[in-house]
Design an enzyme around this catalytic site. Structure first.
Site, PDB file in Angstrom:
ATOM      1  N   ARG A   1      -2.818  -3.578  -0.040  1.00  0.00           N
ATOM      2  CA  ARG A   1      -1.373  -3.468  -0.178  1.00  0.00           C
ATOM      3  C   ARG A   1      -1.018  -2.838  -1.524  1.00  0.00           C
ATOM      4  O   ARG A   1      -1.748  -2.993  -2.502  1.00  0.00           O
ATOM      5  CB  ARG A   1      -0.722  -4.861  -0.087  1.00  0.00           C
ATOM      6  CG  ARG A   1      -0.616  -5.386   1.321  1.00  0.00           C
ATOM      7  CD  ARG A   1       0.228  -4.506   2.196  1.00  0.00           C
ATOM      8  NE  ARG A   1       1.633  -4.636   1.897  1.00  0.00           N
ATOM      9  CZ  ARG A   1       2.513  -5.249   2.684  1.00  0.00           C
ATOM     10  NH1 ARG A   1       2.135  -5.774   3.828  1.00  0.00           N
ATOM     11  NH2 ARG A   1       3.777  -5.311   2.348  1.00  0.00           N
TER      12      ARG A   1
ATOM     13  N   THR B   1     -10.430 -10.146  -0.946  1.00  0.00           N
ATOM     14  CA  THR B   1     -11.509 -10.216   0.046  1.00  0.00           C
ATOM     15  C   THR B   1     -12.021  -8.803   0.320  1.00  0.00           C
ATOM     16  O   THR B   1     -13.170  -8.628   0.722  1.00  0.00           O
ATOM     17  CB  THR B   1     -11.041 -10.859   1.367  1.00  0.00           C
ATOM     18  OG1 THR B   1      -9.780 -10.279   1.736  1.00  0.00           O
ATOM     19  CG2 THR B   1     -10.910 -12.349   1.242  1.00  0.00           C
TER      20      THR B   1
END
Ligand code: D6G
Length: 811
Positions: A548, A656
């Protein structure tokens, strides 16, 4: 085999004919994919039933993972892999005249999440099923998932993700599982029974129905099939008869549309709290239906609530579902008539809370006014929880009024606000952060007072990823090489990758490892060329930042590096030993996040200028891949040489993506932030490119930091900033990027300028090392070999042992 071939073939053709009523003249490619998926689904049904029966038979404790987001991606291939049916299906597809890859590609991504938090939930489902834990995911079946990102003229444009348009082969509608969810209304005290006990009754409410849709979640090569249950909002009555009879058809269906809005669309904000009524409605909607469902299941075998916490463990994925704490209290106290203290003990034993962020703007608070109107009884309950809690605080810290204020679940001062993280901590028996650093910051900083009161509650569970999707499925070439070298035990136990360490010096293995990376890069380049005309040169170092867009993730630092390289090449400041690079970006910005949308435009503008410069484009490429999603990640990550994990230290709770890249043999350039720290510990500091300020240093610098000093002192940085100011990348609109420069020079909350020099010199080191092919390959192999810790199997195992206290149930 011949017989089984026949069976598979018939199953495909039968589904096309009998489930879809299509033939070879009328079937579209999507129909064929659908028939294929239905055929795969058939293999799940029997074990799904058996698994659920077994859970009842042994009356197991069940884990409920409540999450407002499940970013599942495509499901077909992971189902086939987990069922172990790949060979069978690969051979069958000539029936449809499509290749296996073509069929897989036709499936739509299930994008019911924004990013890390939602994808984590999806990875945990896979691990729970594979480790045979009785786990359930509960969430919302949004009609529109995360928006599709188009790029127009270098700008992000959002379009709706109509993922259900062609139907969904995986879900099972359960119209019989239908619960009313109530909103608004008022609370009336009534006296009941001979003892004259007071009871609160929530009346005059508006109702919406929650209907269940189930998704099977198979484990890897075992018989377990768990359930993901998503709720869809349905109007209580299809038509309001009064309006209907009076002839106003539109008014009659109006209410239906309004109430069904609740599950219409996923909020596309990542890391910022939208204090909107609809958002709170979504949260309560799914929590209320979920608790009803959990209690229904529990009550099948239990007359009272005595063993509820022994049979039910509820994990709150961030504060989004934390209203569940008040809802369970309401059910137990108001509806079941249990004493407050008994109910409270049961509630706190049942809930556990995972914190995912310390960013102030992402920590949820609701105004008392909004909550009091939408959920009046819940507000009362939270007030009572807070009243009792503050007495506890007072006992521990007598007379410390300031501290009390900082800990209070409800703050006053103007408009009262309900702090959901504080409620979640007070109402849970376990609280965890998602990396060592992050959990430490929670204890020492953000929730220090609560930690002092409840030290035993605070834990760490570092995030993980399911390597079955992120290596076995998405990087079949590397998976094959690994299996040939060390066997396939790594698929069930990722620590087994350690065996690859000894092969890091084996020249034949290194050669094959390099060939895999090259092939992945070529495949990605072809794919991007074909889908969005963005092919790149595969011999270049492929430097990827995919995530993002957010200021704290510092895509700006990366693009500043690109501009610095551009300047150096253009001005002849690089010699022939320069390492050519492709800098690849992908990621969505929240639609209302002005600055990040401008950063996307900047990336495009810089890419265009570089591309148009014949001297520079021989050595440097900047590309932005549109519409980043799980499927794209599965293509980009296996091809990457370098993984950009460059957030401001202290702000990325875990990450992650960083784990996925390391597992696929990319080296990390990163700060000491989130799980980067643990990745570096595991892979060895010599196999990780570290730069930048540490979280502690940043905390100390906050009051004295002056970004302009860096601008003045560093010539190259000044050149970059001046180019932006002077419209070098926006000749038609000189002031276009001025807002970016303004935030940097007038505060730079995320320490971009402070970390610039250290980042640039670290990138020089990267370029140097990339030239040493053998050394680079060895480092990459060691990254893969030492990624065992980052499997979500390890993370789920830790939750099971430390928080859920649950054992596997073999099926
Ligand atoms: C899943 C699979 C189905 C099973 C059902 C049980 O949809 O075979 O009957 O779950 O659901 P609960 O009654 O446990 O909610």
């Amino acid at each position: 085999m011949a017989r089984s071939k026949k069976v598979f073939r018939e199953s495909l053709l039968d589904h096309l004919a009998y489930s879809l009523a299509k033939d070879r003249y009328s079937a579209t490619q999507k129909d064929k994919m659908h028939a294929f998926a239905l055929s795969v689904r058939d293999h799940l049904a029997e074990n799904w039933i058996k698994t659920q029966q077994q859970y009842y038979d042994v009356d197991t404790k069940r884990i409920y993972y409540l999450s407002l987001e499940f970013l599942m991606g495509k499901l077909l291939e992971s189902y086939i892999n987990n069922l172990g049916l790949r060979k069978e299906y690969e051979q069958m597809l000539d029936v449809f005249g499509l290749s296996y890859e073509e069929i897989i590609e036709l499936e739509w991504d299930t994008g019911l999440g924004n990013g890390g938090l939602g994808r984590l939930a999806a990875c945990f489902l896979d691990s729970m099923a594979t480790l045979q834990y009785p786990g359930y995911g509960y969430g919302i079946r949004y009609e529109y998932g995360i928006f599709s990102q188009r790029i127009k003229d270098g700008y992000q444009v959002e379009t709706p993700d109509n993922w259900l348009r062609y139907g969904n082969p995986w879900e099972f509608q359960r119209p019989e599982l239908l619960y009313p969810v109530r909103f608004y209304g008022k609370v009336n005290p009534i006296v009941y029974g001979s003892g004259g006990r007071l009871r609160m009754v929530w009346t005059d409410t508006e109702e919406v129905m929650a209907m269940a849709y189930d998704y099977p979640i198979p484990g890897f090569h075992n018989n377990t099939v768990n359930t993901l249950r998503l709720w869809s909002a349905k109007s209580t009555r299809d038509f309001d008869l009064e309006y209907f009879n009076s002839g106003d058809y539109i008014k009659a269906v109006e209410n239906k549309n309004n109430s069904e809005n609740i599950s219409k669309v996923l909020y596309p904000d990542d890391q910022s709290m939208a204090g909107k009524e609809l958002r709170l409605k979504q949260q309560y909607f799914f929590v209320s239906a979920t608790l009803r469902d959990i209690i229904r299941r529990y009550r099948k075998f239990h007359k009272d609530y005595g063993s509820f916490p022994d049979k039910v463990s509820i994990q709150l994925n961030d504060t989004h579902p934390s209203i569940a704490i008040a809802e369970l209290m309401r059910i137990l106290v108001d509806e079941e008539g249990l004493e407050w203290d008994v109910s409270w003990e049961m509630t706190t034993k049942t809930f556990a809370y995972t914190n995912h962020t310390i960013l102030e703007e992402a920590l949820e608070t609701w105004s008392e006014e909004l909550m009091g109107s939408l959920l009046p009884r819940h507000l009362q309950i939270i007030q009572e929880i807070n009243r009792r809690f503050l007495i506890q605080v007072d006992c521990k810290f007598p007379g410390e009024e300031e501290r009390k204020k900082k800990m209070s679940i409800i703050t006053d001062g103007g408009e009262g606000r309900v702090h959901m993280a504080r409620l979640a901590i007070v109402g849970s028996h376990a609280v965890n952060g998602v990396s060592e650093l992050h959990s430490g910051i929670l204890k020492e900083n953000v929730f220090n007072d609560l930690f002092t009161l409840f030290p035993e509650r605070f834990q760490n569970v570092t995030n993980g990823i399911t390597h079955r999707r992120w290596l076995l499925e998405s990087n079949p070439r590397l998976a094959k090489l690994i299996t040939e070298a060390i066997g396939d035990a790594w698929i069930k136990d990722l620590h087994k990758l350690k065996k690859l360490e000894s092969l890091a010096d084996d020249s034949e293995f290194c050669k094959r490892f390099r060939e895999v990376k090259e092939a992945n890069k070529n495949a990605l380049s072809n794919y991007l060329g074909w889908t969005c005309k963005l092919s790149f040169r595969s011999p270049f170092l492929l430097d990827c930042q995919v995530k993002r867009l957010h200021e704290y993730k510092r895509q700006l630092l990366n693009i500043f590096h690109a501009i610095t390289l551009y300047n150096r090449i253009r001005e002849g400041r690089m010699d022939e030993t320069f390492t050519p690079r492709t800098i690849l970006f992908a990621g969505k910005s929240a639609p209302g996040y002005f600055l990040c949308k401008l950063i996307i435009k900047l990336i495009h503008a810089v890419g265009d200028v570089i591309n148009a410069n014949p001297v520079v484009n021989e050595k440097l490429q900047v590309i932005f891949v549109p519409n980043y999603n799980v499927s794209l990640a599965q293509r980009i990550i296996p091809a990457a040489d370098l993984s950009e994990q460059i957030s401001t230290a202290g702000l990325e709770a875990s990450g992650t993506g960083n784990m996925k890249f390391a597992l696929n043999g990319a080296l990390t350039i990163g700060t000491l932030d989130g799980a980067n720290i643990e990745i570096r510990e595991e892979v060895g500091e010599e196999n990780f490119f570290l730069f930048g300020l540490m979280a502690k240093e940043i905390a100390e610098m906050h009051s004295t930091y002056n970004p302009q000093e860096y601008y003045e002192k560093d010539g190259e940085l000044r050149q970059v900033i001046n180019q932006l100011l002077e419209g070098h990348f926006s000749p038609d609109n000189h002031g276009l990027f001025y807002p970016i420069i303004k935030t940097l020079l007038e505060g730079d909350r995320y320490f971009v300028l402070a970390d610039y020099a250290s980042y640039i010199s670290c990138q020089e080191k990267v370029s140097e090392e990339y030239q040493k092919k053998d050394k680079w390959t060895k480092m990459a192999i060691l990254n893969v070999a030492r990624s065992g810790k980052f499997s979500s199997d390890r993370a789920v195992l830790e939750y099971a042992k430390k928080i859920w206290h649950v054992s596997p149930v073999p099926i």
